[in-house]
Design a protein around this motif. Structure first.
Motif, PDB file in Angstrom:
ATOM      1  N   ALA A 200       0.827  -1.218   0.000  1.00 44.15           N
ATOM      2  CA  ALA A 200       0.000   0.000   0.000  1.00 44.15           C
ATOM      3  C   ALA A 200       0.854   1.258   0.000  1.00 44.15           C
ATOM      4  O   ALA A 200       0.466   2.275  -0.593  1.00 44.15           O
ATOM      5  CB  ALA A 200      -0.928  -0.013   1.211  1.00 44.15           C
ATOM      6  N   ARG A 201       2.014   1.201   0.641  1.00 43.98           N
ATOM      7  CA  ARG A 201       2.886   2.385   0.668  1.00 43.98           C
ATOM      8  C   ARG A 201       3.327   2.803  -0.729  1.00 43.98           C
ATOM      9  O   ARG A 201       3.728   3.948  -0.936  1.00 43.98           O
ATOM     10  CB  ARG A 201       4.117   2.115   1.540  1.00 43.98           C
ATOM     11  CG  ARG A 201       3.884   2.330   3.021  1.00 43.98           C
ATOM     12  CD  ARG A 201       5.189   2.353   3.800  1.00 43.98           C
ATOM     13  NE  ARG A 201       5.783   1.047   3.897  1.00 43.98           N
ATOM     14  CZ  ARG A 201       5.518   0.161   4.872  1.00 43.98           C
ATOM     15  NH1 ARG A 201       4.622   0.466   5.800  1.00 43.98           N
ATOM     16  NH2 ARG A 201       6.122  -1.016   4.898  1.00 43.98           N
ATOM     17  N   HIS A 202       3.228   1.885  -1.668  1.00 44.35           N
ATOM     18  CA  HIS A 202       3.695   2.179  -3.031  1.00 44.35           C
ATOM     19  C   HIS A 202       2.573   2.045  -4.060  1.00 44.35           C
ATOM     20  O   HIS A 202       2.834   1.848  -5.252  1.00 44.35           O
ATOM     21  CB  HIS A 202       4.881   1.278  -3.363  1.00 44.35           C
ATOM     22  CG  HIS A 202       5.984   1.416  -2.366  1.00 44.35           C
ATOM     23  ND1 HIS A 202       6.812   2.524  -2.315  1.00 44.35           N
ATOM     24  CD2 HIS A 202       6.359   0.617  -1.324  1.00 44.35           C
ATOM     25  CE1 HIS A 202       7.658   2.387  -1.305  1.00 44.35           C
ATOM     26  NE2 HIS A 202       7.406   1.246  -0.700  1.00 44.35           N
ATOM     27  N   GLY A 203       1.347   2.190  -3.590  1.00 47.77           N
ATOM     28  CA  GLY A 203       0.215   2.274  -4.494  1.00 47.77           C
ATOM     29  C   GLY A 203      -0.261   0.958  -5.062  1.00 47.77           C
ATOM     30  O   GLY A 203      -0.941   0.938  -6.095  1.00 47.77           O
ATOM     31  N   VAL A 204       0.057  -0.163  -4.401  1.00 48.31           N
ATOM     32  CA  VAL A 204      -0.348  -1.485  -4.873  1.00 48.31           C
ATOM     33  C   VAL A 204      -1.257  -2.113  -3.833  1.00 48.31           C
ATOM     34  O   VAL A 204      -0.999  -2.016  -2.630  1.00 48.31           O
ATOM     35  CB  VAL A 204       0.882  -2.385  -5.115  1.00 48.31           C
ATOM     36  CG1 VAL A 204       0.459  -3.782  -5.549  1.00 48.31           C
ATOM     37  CG2 VAL A 204       1.802  -1.758  -6.163  1.00 48.31           C
ATOM     38  N   THR A 205      -2.317  -2.765  -4.280  1.00 50.35           N
ATOM     39  CA  THR A 205      -3.257  -3.418  -3.369  1.00 50.35           C
ATOM     40  C   THR A 205      -3.000  -4.923  -3.338  1.00 50.35           C
ATOM     41  O   THR A 205      -2.532  -5.510  -4.317  1.00 50.35           O
ATOM     42  CB  THR A 205      -4.711  -3.147  -3.773  1.00 50.35           C
ATOM     43  OG1 THR A 205      -4.919  -3.615  -5.111  1.00 50.35           O
ATOM     44  CG2 THR A 205      -5.020  -1.673  -3.712  1.00 50.35           C
ATOM     45  N   GLU A 208      -3.632  -7.655  -6.278  1.00 45.06           N
ATOM     46  CA  GLU A 208      -3.586  -7.000  -7.585  1.00 45.06           C
ATOM     47  C   GLU A 208      -2.557  -7.684  -8.482  1.00 45.06           C
ATOM     48  O   GLU A 208      -1.490  -8.104  -8.033  1.00 45.06           O
ATOM     49  CB  GLU A 208      -3.201  -5.529  -7.396  1.00 45.06           C
ATOM     50  CG  GLU A 208      -3.024  -4.762  -8.687  1.00 45.06           C
ATOM     51  CD  GLU A 208      -2.573  -3.326  -8.478  1.00 45.06           C
ATOM     52  OE1 GLU A 208      -2.285  -2.643  -9.478  1.00 45.06           O
ATOM     53  OE2 GLU A 208      -2.504  -2.884  -7.304  1.00 45.06           O
ATOM     54  N   ARG A 243      -1.250  -4.100 -14.156  1.00 43.56           N
ATOM     55  CA  ARG A 243      -0.474  -2.857 -14.207  1.00 43.56           C
ATOM     56  C   ARG A 243       1.012  -3.181 -14.317  1.00 43.56           C
ATOM     57  O   ARG A 243       1.445  -4.296 -14.034  1.00 43.56           O
ATOM     58  CB  ARG A 243      -0.714  -2.008 -12.959  1.00 43.56           C
ATOM     59  CG  ARG A 243      -2.060  -1.314 -12.933  1.00 43.56           C
ATOM     60  CD  ARG A 243      -2.022  -0.120 -11.985  1.00 43.56           C
ATOM     61  NE  ARG A 243      -1.825  -0.495 -10.591  1.00 43.56           N
ATOM     62  CZ  ARG A 243      -1.517   0.377  -9.630  1.00 43.56           C
ATOM     63  NH1 ARG A 243      -1.319   1.671  -9.902  1.00 43.56           N
ATOM     64  NH2 ARG A 243      -1.356  -0.026  -8.377  1.00 43.56           N
ATOM     65  N   VAL A 245       4.540  -1.881 -12.755  1.00 42.38           N
ATOM     66  CA  VAL A 245       5.142  -1.105 -11.663  1.00 42.38           C
ATOM     67  C   VAL A 245       6.642  -1.000 -11.919  1.00 42.38           C
ATOM     68  O   VAL A 245       7.334  -2.015 -12.048  1.00 42.38           O
ATOM     69  CB  VAL A 245       4.873  -1.770 -10.297  1.00 42.38           C
ATOM     70  CG1 VAL A 245       5.567  -0.997  -9.179  1.00 42.38           C
ATOM     71  CG2 VAL A 245       3.366  -1.863 -10.043  1.00 42.38           C
ATOM     72  N   GLN A 273      -2.315   5.409 -17.089  1.00 46.38           N
ATOM     73  CA  GLN A 273      -3.033   5.032 -15.871  1.00 46.38           C
ATOM     74  C   GLN A 273      -2.674   3.629 -15.391  1.00 46.38           C
ATOM     75  O   GLN A 273      -3.031   3.253 -14.273  1.00 46.38           O
ATOM     76  CB  GLN A 273      -4.542   5.121 -16.118  1.00 46.38           C
ATOM     77  CG  GLN A 273      -5.018   6.522 -16.470  1.00 46.38           C
ATOM     78  CD  GLN A 273      -4.617   7.546 -15.415  1.00 46.38           C
ATOM     79  OE1 GLN A 273      -4.782   7.316 -14.217  1.00 46.38           O
ATOM     80  NE2 GLN A 273      -4.068   8.676 -15.859  1.00 46.38           N
ATOM     81  N   LEU A 276       2.957   2.621 -13.137  1.00 42.27           N
ATOM     82  CA  LEU A 276       3.255   3.295 -11.877  1.00 42.27           C
ATOM     83  C   LEU A 276       4.763   3.411 -11.694  1.00 42.27           C
ATOM     84  O   LEU A 276       5.469   2.395 -11.646  1.00 42.27           O
ATOM     85  CB  LEU A 276       2.654   2.500 -10.710  1.00 42.27           C
ATOM     86  CG  LEU A 276       3.028   2.941  -9.295  1.00 42.27           C
ATOM     87  CD1 LEU A 276       2.527   4.355  -9.017  1.00 42.27           C
ATOM     88  CD2 LEU A 276       2.469   1.956  -8.259  1.00 42.27           C
ATOM     89  N   THR A 278       7.325   4.281  -9.015  1.00 42.37           N
ATOM     90  CA  THR A 278       7.309   4.419  -7.558  1.00 42.37           C
ATOM     91  C   THR A 278       8.405   5.323  -7.029  1.00 42.37           C
ATOM     92  O   THR A 278       8.308   5.819  -5.912  1.00 42.37           O
ATOM     93  CB  THR A 278       7.489   3.053  -6.879  1.00 42.37           C
ATOM     94  OG1 THR A 278       8.805   2.563  -7.163  1.00 42.37           O
ATOM     95  CG2 THR A 278       6.450   2.061  -7.368  1.00 42.37           C
TER      96      THR A 278
END
Length: 406
Positions: A200-205, A208, A243, A245, A273, A276, A278
């Protein structure tokens, strides 16, 4: 033996900084009877972790040599002279440079062991240097280092062959000592709350699906081909959720970056979109990204070793990698390989990894087995073997010895 070690590249976040930090830690763990003297610039010295019983000598420099050496090769002659005098003040049996990037001339007749990690700059200069001036200074530094070096250390058989080809070095002048993943890189427990929090700190759930790249955001890393390959497989209905990353420090890196070009390319491809960037990620969090990805993708045109691939394997990630340089040697059948000049070949490899769970699981198993072949303690023992070729008390020959790993 009294062995001097240049630690001015300690703070670098790229591979050669990690190489120094991990190797010194392993040398301190491996039983041996040598005396080590570390030489640092005053900017870097506060960050250096000095093992018990080792000595640290600090030079009064004006700029950190790692940054000065890497950005545009504009190193201060005064700083280099200061480091030279500091080394000359200590009686040494050997002076070891863990990276040619931070090399400085050494006075007297003390033998020198200089590490050349790769021949990327010699093979792909148009992707490395911003100007003819910086290329000239780099070439001059390498030639000076080779003229002074009694032996050359490198990290793979592929790099050894490159050094022989580009610099005309004899095989018996080069020693190979491979790298390894840090102990920080290991499989993650996906049920651990720390795993979810790190992602989560790096925009990943959690859960996912994503493909992962880790490394420099530089032209020779071939991330543009990765974007092209990803765009070709991303628009199918079965992969709409995937996505890409991209992990790498594009703000504080002292090397040439192409982040803006890559962001523009992603926009042209219509995948902004789904991509990502990071920035820098700590090892503690990076382990979780490696463990959670569908595949780690390493499209480099050339690597001297390819440490991120070994880190990914140590975390149990399936690996898709370029078939150039050291990567076939390092993976040794554990990953899916592709031609880095062929975006279609990359797209095909990615599509199979995403669509075939059995193949993905097979590569994950291969990764863990292959990663176990590398360890920093084994590399440290190899380094000590090489150091002791210079032992004035040993009175032994210096015939070529087999590397611990090839």
């Amino acid at each position: 033996m009294r062995i001097g070690i240049d630690v001015t590249c300690w703070s670098n976040n790229r591979g050669f900084g990690r190489y120094l930090r991990e190797l010194l830690g392993a040398l301190a763990r491996v039983p041996q009877h040598d005396e080590f003297i570390l030489f640092a610039d005053q900017q870097t010295a506060p960050r250096v972790i000095v093992p018990p019983g080792w000595l640290l000598r600090v030079a009064g420099t004006r700029e950190a040599p790692t940054r000065a050496a890497a950005a545009d090769s504009r190193r201060s002659l005064g700083d280099m002279w200061t480091l030279r005098r500091l080394v000359a003040s200590e009686p040494l049996d050997l002076m070891f440079f863990p990276a040619v990037y931070s090399y400085f001339p050494v006075a007297g007749r003390v033998p020198c062991l200089v590490t050349f990690h790769d021949v990327i700059a010699e093979t792909l200069p148009h992707l490395i240097f911003k100007s003819r001036r910086s290329r000239w200074f780099w070439n001059a530094k390498c030639r000076l280092a080779l003229a002074r070096a009694t032996r050359v250390l490198t990290v793979s058989e592929a790099s050894k062959r490159g050094l022989m080809e580009h610099f005309g070095l004899a095989a018996d002048r080069i020693r190979v000592m491979p790298e390894a993943a840090s102990d920080a890189f290991r499989p993650a427990d996906r049920d651990d709350p720390a795993h979810r929090e790190a992602l989560a700190r790096h925009g990943v759930t959690i859960g996912e699906r994503f493909l992962l790249y880790v490394g420099g955001i530089s032209p020779h890393k071939n991330i543009d081909t990765l974007l092209n390959g990803f765009a070709r497989i991303a628009d199918t209905a079965a992969r709409q959720d995937v996505r890409l990353v991209i992990v790498g420090d594009y703000k504080g890196d002292s090397f040439r970056t192409c982040h803006e070009d890559l962001a523009s390319q992603a926009a042209r491809l219509g995948i902004t979109q789904r991509v990502l960037f990071t920035g820098f990620v700590s090892d503690d969090d990076l382990r979780h990204l490696y463990a959670a990805c569908q595949a780690f993708v390493f499209p480099s045109y050339l690597e001297g070793f390819g440490l991120p691939a070994v880190e990914a394997m140590a975390c149990g990630a399936a690996v898709v990698a370029s078939d150039r340089g050291s990567l076939p040697e390092v993976l040794d059948g554990a990953g899916a390989m592709f031609d880095p000049h062929d975006a279609d070949a990359l797209a095909t490899a990615l599509a199979r990894l995403l669509d075939d769970p059995a193949w993905r699981d097979e590569l994950r198993s291969r990764s863990l087995r292959r990663a176990a072949d590398f360890s920093w303690d084994a590399s440290a023992r190899r380094a000590i073997e090489v150091f002791h070729e210079f032992d004035p008390a040993a009175r032994v020959g210096v015939a070529e010895r087999r590397p611990a790993h090839t």
